[in-house]
Design a protein around this motif. Structure first.
Motif, mmCIF file in Angstrom:
data_model
loop_
_atom_site.group_PDB
_atom_site.id
_atom_site.type_symbol
_atom_site.label_atom_id
_atom_site.label_comp_id
_atom_site.label_asym_id
_atom_site.label_seq_id
_atom_site.Cartn_x
_atom_site.Cartn_y
_atom_site.Cartn_z
ATOM 1 N N LEU A 75 42.355 -8.542 39.278
ATOM 2 C CA LEU A 75 41.929 -9.038 41.311
ATOM 3 C C LEU A 75 41.804 -10.548 40.873
ATOM 4 O O LEU A 75 41.807 -11.106 42.315
ATOM 5 N N ILE A 77 40.237 -12.965 39.342
ATOM 6 C CA ILE A 77 39.091 -13.316 40.116
ATOM 7 C C ILE A 77 38.417 -14.151 38.035
ATOM 8 O O ILE A 77 38.999 -14.268 37.031
ATOM 9 N N LYS A 81 32.722 -14.581 39.084
ATOM 10 C CA LYS A 81 33.235 -14.049 40.096
ATOM 11 C C LYS A 81 32.743 -12.111 39.255
ATOM 12 O O LYS A 81 32.532 -11.260 39.903
ATOM 13 N N SER A 132 39.050 -1.403 44.518
ATOM 14 C CA SER A 132 40.494 -1.214 43.364
ATOM 15 C C SER A 132 41.765 -1.000 44.247
ATOM 16 O O SER A 132 42.979 -2.082 44.209
ATOM 17 N N ASP A 135 42.795 -3.870 46.474
ATOM 18 C CA ASP A 135 42.666 -4.768 46.281
ATOM 19 C C ASP A 135 41.620 -5.985 47.057
ATOM 20 O O ASP A 135 41.814 -7.251 47.641
ATOM 21 N N SER A 136 40.218 -5.179 47.381
ATOM 22 C CA SER A 136 39.574 -5.796 48.480
ATOM 23 C C SER A 136 38.182 -6.117 47.381
ATOM 24 O O SER A 136 37.525 -5.105 47.330
ATOM 25 N N TYR A 137 37.949 -7.175 46.935
ATOM 26 C CA TYR A 137 36.907 -7.431 46.078
ATOM 27 C C TYR A 137 35.535 -7.330 46.668
ATOM 28 O O TYR A 137 34.321 -6.838 46.102
ATOM 29 N N CYS A 141 32.454 -5.409 45.270
ATOM 30 C CA CYS A 141 30.936 -5.360 45.677
ATOM 31 C C CYS A 141 30.154 -4.728 46.171
ATOM 32 O O CYS A 141 29.369 -4.444 45.620
ATOM 33 N N TYR A 207 46.092 -3.683 39.923
ATOM 34 C CA TYR A 207 44.941 -3.469 40.614
ATOM 35 C C TYR A 207 44.916 -1.817 41.244
ATOM 36 O O TYR A 207 44.064 -1.430 40.988
#
Ligand SMILES: NCCCC[C@H](N)C(=O)NCC(=O)O
Length: 471
Positions: A75, A77, A81, A132, A135-137, A141, A207
Motif C-alpha cells: 500500500l 504507507i 498510516k 485493498s 488500492d484505496s487507503y 480505513c 495490493y
C-alpha cells in the motif's frame, strides 16, 4: 426426577424454583442435549456458540499485524498510516460501543444485537478487503471503521450472553473460554495470513493479492454470523421453555443510571484501558520490533509476536477455571499486571530470548483477562450489564485509539526502547488503579476479592433471603 436426570440438569440461575421439573420441551423431547436447563445443552452447545461469536472479529482484528511488512509495502504507507488501521477501529468505539451496550439493554436485546453487530463486522471486513483491491487507503480505513462499530459491540453482546447463561456458576471459566476461542482466531490469523498471501502471490501481486487474502477474513466473519443466528434461535427457545422473565419496562436502564455505577466499576475501567494499551498496540507493532531488536526473520518474528495469543488460547480457560475455584479476582488482576510489566522490562532492557518474555506475557494476560471482565457482573445488575461493558470498552478504545497513533509516532521518532518505556508507564497506571481497587474493596465489604468459598456462601444467603421475601 431420577438421580441421573438431576445430575444432568444443572439449575440455571435464571430458573424459578421447580420449573426444571415441569419443563415442556418443544421439538426433540426431553433428552439432555435439547433441554436448555441441562449441563450438556448449556456447556456443549450454547457455550460453544457464545465462544465462536467473536471468532471472525478477532481473526480480522489483527489482519494488519499479521501482514505488517506486506501491507506497508503493497500500500506504500508508513508506520503511522499503518497503525491508523487500528485507530479507525477504535475511534468509533470511544462512543458507539457505549450506545451498542445501551441498545442491547434497551432496544435490540442481546439476540438481535449480536446478529446486527456481526453483520457490521462482516461488512467492515469486506470493505477493508475491497479497498485493498482498489488500492484505496480511504476505503480500507472506512472498512476498519465499520468493522470496529461491529467488533466492540459484538464483544459486549457476547459478554451479556455469557452472564445471562452462566451468572453465578463458572463465570470466570466461561470468560476464559470465550477469550480462548477468540484468541484461537487471533492465532490462526497470525499464522495463516502470510502463507495465504504468499500462495495468492504466485498468480496475483501487490495490493490486489492483499485484497484477495483479506477476503479470507470475511468468510470467518460469515461463519461467526451464522453461529450467532443459531445461538439467537436457541436463546429464544430457552426463554420460552424456561419461562425466563423479560426485563420489565420500568426496570429498563436509563442513560442517567450510568451515574449510579459504583466507583469500583470506574477503577476496573481504568485498569482495562491502562493494561490493554500495553498489549494490543504492542502486538500491532511487534513484528518489526522483533525483527529489528532480535534480528528475527519475518516468519520467526510473526511466531514470537503471536505467542501472547497462542498461550492465552490455551491458558485463559485454565486460569478462568482456577480463579472460579479460588476467587480473589482483584489479587489475580494485580498479579497479571505485575508480571506483564516484568515482561516488558525483559524485552526493553535485555537481549534474553524474546520467546521467554512473550510466553510469560501470554500467561499473565490470560490471568488478567479471566479475572478482570467477570468482576463487572459482580457489581452491576444484569439488566445494566450491556451498557456497563459498553462503557468499559468505550474507555478501553479511547485509550487504544490514542495510543495506537501515539505508539506509531513514538516508534517513527524515538525507536522501540522509548516505546517499551511508554508501555511500562501505562502498566504502572494500571497497577495504581489495581491497588486503589483492592483498598476500596477491602474497606467496603470485599465483594470483588472474596474467596470462592465465601462468595458461594454469600450467594446462598442472598438467594435464601430473596426466596423468603417472595413467600
Ligand atoms: N475484535 C477484538 C474485540 C476486542 C473486544 C474487547 N475490546 C476486549 O478487549 N476483549 C478482551 C480481550 O482480551 O480481547
Amino acid at each position: 426426577m431420577g438421580d441421573q436426570k438431576k445430575e444432568e440438569t444443572e439449575s440455571s440461575p435464571l430458573l424459578s424454583s421447580g420449573s426444571s421439573m415441569d419443563i415442556e420441551l418443544q421439538g426433540c423431547g426431553a433428552t439432555p442435549f435439547c433441554n436448555p436447563n441441562s449441563f450438556v445443552h448449556r456447556y456443549f452447545i450454547v457455550l460453544v456458540l457464545i465462544c465462536f461469536l467473536s471468532f471472525g472479529s478477532y481473526f480480522c482484528y489483527d489482519n494488519p499485524a499479521a501482514l505488517q511488512d506486506t501491507m506497508i509495502n503493497d500500500l506504500d504507507i508508513n508506520e503511522s498510516k499503518f497503525m491508523a488501521f487500528y485507530s479507525f477501529y477504535s475511534w468509533p468505539n470511544v462512543v458507539l460501543c457505549m450506545f451498542g451496550g445501551y441498545l442491547i439493554d434497551r432496544v435490540f436485546g442481546v439476540r438481535l444485537g449480536a446478529i446486527i453487530f456481526s453483520i457490521f463486522v462482516t461488512c467492515g471486513q469486506v470493505l477493508f478487503a475491497f479497498g485493498s483491491l482498489l488500492d484505496s487507503y480511504a476505503v480500507m480505513c472506512l472498512g476498519r471503521f465499520v468493522f470496529g462499530i461491529g467488533g466492540e459491540s459484538l464483544a459486549v453482546a457476547q459478554n451479556t450472553y455469557a452472564v445471562k447463561w452462566f451468572q453465578g456458576k463458572a463465570l470466570n471459566m466461561v470468560f476464559g473460554l470465550q477469550l480462548s476461542f477468540s484468541r484461537v482466531g487471533s492465532t490462526v490469523n497470525m499464522n495463516v495470513m502470510q502463507p495465504i498471501y504468499d500462495y495468492i502471490d504466485q498468480s496475483t501481486h501487490g495490493y490486489k493479492c492483499l485484497g484477495i487474502a483479506l477476503f479470507v477474513g470475511a468468510f470467518m466473519c460469515i461463519f461467526s454470523l451464522i453461529l450467532g443466528i443459531i445461538l439467537a434461535v436457541l436463546d429464544k427457545r430457552a426463554d420460552n421453555i424456561l419461562k425466563r422473565k423479560n426485563v420489565a419496562s420500568e426496570e429498563m436502564i436509563k442513560f442517567r443510571d450510568i451515574l449510579t455505577f459504583p466507583f469500583p466499576f470506574w477503577l476496573i475501567s481504568v485498569i482495562c484501558v491502562a493494561y490493554y494499551v500495553a498489549v494490543f498496540p504492542f502486538i500491532g507493532l511487534g513484528l518489526v520490533f522483533f525483527e529489528m531488536k532480535f534480528g528475527l526473520s519475518p516468519t520467526s518474528a510473526n511466531a514470537v509476536n503471536s505467542l501472547v495469543y497462542i498461550v492465552s488460547a490455551v491458558a485463559s480457560p485454565v486460569f478462568g477455571f482456577l480463579i472460579d475455584r479460588s476467587g480473589k479476582n482483584v489479587f489475580w488482576v494485580l498479579i497479571g499486571i505485575l508480571v506483564t510489566l516484568a515482561c516488558h522490562m525483559l524485552l526493553a532492557f535485555t537481549f534474553l530470548n524474546p520467546y521467554i518474555a512473550m510466553i510469560i506475557m501470554g500467561l499473565s494476560y490470560s490471568v488478567l483477562a479471566s479475572a478482570l471482565w467477570p468482576m463487572v457482573a459482580l457489581i452491576i445488575p444484569a439488566h445494566q450489564l450491556g451498557t456497563a461493558y459498553g462503557i468499559m470498552q468505550a474507555i478501553q478504545n479511547l485509550g487504544l485509539a490514542v495510543i495506537s497513533l501515539t505508539a506509531g509516532i513514538v516508534v517513527d521518532k524515538n525507536g522501540y526502547l522509548i516505546l517499551e518505556v511508554f508501555f511500562m508507564a501505562w502498566l504502572c497506571l494500571a497497577l495504581i488503579a489495581g491497588v486503589l481497587l483492592y483498598l476500596w474493596d477491602a474497606s467496603n465489604g470485599g465483594k470483588l476479592n472474596l474467596s470462592a468459598k465465601i462468595r458461594h456462601l454469600e450467594d446462598a444467603k442472598l438467594a435464601a433471603e430473596s426466596e423468603k421475601a417472595l413467600q
